[in-house]
Design an enzyme around this catalytic site. Structure first.
Site, mmCIF file in Angstrom:
data_model
loop_
_atom_site.group_PDB
_atom_site.id
_atom_site.type_symbol
_atom_site.label_atom_id
_atom_site.label_comp_id
_atom_site.label_asym_id
_atom_site.label_seq_id
_atom_site.Cartn_x
_atom_site.Cartn_y
_atom_site.Cartn_z
ATOM 1 C CE LYS A 1 3.187 -9.927 -47.835
ATOM 2 N NZ LYS A 1 1.988 -10.623 -47.717
ATOM 3 N NE ARG B 1 4.721 -14.058 -41.408
ATOM 4 C CZ ARG B 1 5.871 -13.863 -42.311
ATOM 5 N NH1 ARG B 1 5.345 -12.980 -43.186
ATOM 6 N NH2 ARG B 1 7.066 -14.362 -42.369
#
Length: 337
Positions: free
Chosen positions: A280, A315
Site C-alpha cells: 500500500k 491478504r
C-alpha cells in the site's frame, strides 16, 4: 445512550497468567481491555469484569472459513487479472499466466487465492460486468481445474460473483462492504458462501479525495457493525463473515496508522479479521520504497504487527516471503517449531 468499544491489550507467549483469556481461539491472549467511548477518556478493566457477551465475542474461537481453520494466521494470495492494478497490472492477464501464478502462490503457502478483475486503486474507473466476468471466469475455471485451494472472487457485483461461483469460487470479497450491489448479499446467503466485508469511504474513483472522519477507529467499527447486522438479516450467519478495516481505501496516512494501532478493537465484532496492507501507498511514504514491488519488507512488517494483534488473515502479494515470516514469528512466540 453511551456506546462502548472494547480493545483487548493483546499479548503473546506460552507463559500466561491464570487470568489470561485466549483471543478468538488463536495464538494471542489478553488479561486487560481498554474501554473506549467517543469524546471521552479511555480506561482499563480486567478481562473478567467485561460484560458476558463482550467477553464471549472476544474469546470464542472463530469458525473455519471454507474449511480453513483460523487457530493460526492464514494467507490470502492476490491474483489480479486486470490491466491497471496499482501493483501488478497486466502481469497475469490470461488464464495461462494467471494459473502459473496461482500455482506458485499455492505451493508457497497461500490458503486462499483471491481473484479480481476490477482494479480498486485510487482513481480507477468501474469495469462493466461483462468485462469483469470475461477476465475472471476463465481464470477461476483454470485454477479450479488443477488446485484444491479455495478461491475468492474479489468483486462488488452479484452477476460477477454468480459467474465466478459457477466456475469454482467458494467465497466473495467485496471492497464496498456489500453496499454497491444490493443483490450480492442475498446471493451469498443463498449459496452459503463465506464473505469478506471491507470498509471504504467512497468508491475507487473518489475515495482519496480528502477523506475525513470524526474518529476513524469508531467510524470504521460502526460501519462494519452495521454491515454485519445487514448481512445477518440477509441470511448470512456471523461465523461466515470476515471483516476488513480497509487500509488505504478512503483513508489518509494518519487514518491508516490509527486503525493499525487499534486493530484489536475489531475482535469485539465477533468475526474473523482480514488485513490487506500489501504494497500500500503508506508503506512508500513511511518506508521510502517508491515502486510497489519494492515494498515487500514493509508489507511483512505491518502484517506481523497485525498478526500480533490477533488478525487471522493477511491478504498479500508476496506469499512465500510472508509465509516464512509467519513461521518464524510463530516459532518465536511459542518457543518451538
Amino acid at each position: 445512550m453511551t456506546k462502548y468499544y472494547y480493545r483487548p491489550l493483546v499479548q503473546t507467549g506460552q507463559k500466561r497468567p491464570p487470568d489470561a483469556v485466549s483471543l478468538a481461539g488463536g495464538p494471542c491472549w489478553f488479561t486487560q481491555v481498554e474501554v473506549l467511548q467517543r469524546a471521552q477518556e479511555p480506561y482499563f478493566v480486567e478481562a473478567a469484569r467485561l460484560p458476558a457477551d463482550v467477553l464471549m465475542r472476544l474469546e470464542d474461537a472463530r469458525a473455519p472459513i471454507a474449511g480453513i481453520g483460523l487457530e493460526t494466521p492464514r494467507l490470502m494470495g492476490i491474483l489480479n487479472v486486470t490491466p491497471d492494478s496499482f501493483s501488478d497490472g497486466g502481469r497475469f492477464n490470461g488464464a495461462a499466466m494467471a494459473l502459473q501464478h496461482a500455482q506458485a502462490m499455492a505451493s508457497s503457502g497461500a490458503d486462499i487465492i483471491d481473484i479480481g478483475g476490477e482494479s480498486t486503486r485510487p482513481g480507477a474507473h468501474e469495469v462493466p460486468r461483462d468485462a469483469e466476468i470475461a477476465r475472471t471466469t476463465p481464470v477461476i475455471k483454470a485454477v479450479r481445474s488443477v488446485l484444491e485451494t479455495p478461491i475468492s472472487i474479489d468483486t462488488r457485483k452479484a452477476e460477477v460473483a454468480k459467474a465466478a461461483c459457477d466456475a469454482g469460487a467458494t467465497m466473495v470479497n467485496d471492497v464496498s462492504g456489500f453496499t454497491f450491489d444490493t443483490g450480492l448479499a442475498p446471493f451469498c446467503a443463498a449459496r452459503d458462501l463465506p464473505v469478506f466485508v471491507m470498509h471504504s469511504q467512497g468508491g475507487p474513483e473518489t475515495m482519496q479525495d480528502n477523506p475525513s472522519y470524526e474518529d476513524v477507529v469508531f467510524d470504521v467499527y460502526d460501519f462494519l457493525e452495521g454491515r454485519i447486522q445487514n448481512l445477518m438479516e440477509a441470511g448470512l450467519p456471523r461465523e461466515r463473515i470476515v471483516v476488513d478495516p480497509g487500509i488505504g481505501f478512503g483513508k489518509k496516512i494518519e487514518h491508516n496508522l490509527a486503525l493499525l494501532a487499534n486493530l484489536s478493537v475489531f475482535h469485539s465484532l465477533g468475526c474473523a479479521i482480514l488485513l490487506g496492507i500489501s504494497r500500500k501507498g503508506f508503506i512508500h511514504k513511511i518506508g521510502g520504497a517508491e515502486e510497489p514491488d519494492a515494498r515487500m519488507p514493509g508489507s511483512i512488517a505491518v502484517g506481523l504487527a497485525g498478526v500480533a494483534q490477533g488478525v487471522q488473515l493477511l491478504r498479500v502479494h508476496d506469499v512465500a516471503e510472508t509465509k516464512q515470516a509467519l513461521k518464524l514469528w510463530l516459532a518465536a512466540i511459542r518457543g518451538d517449531c
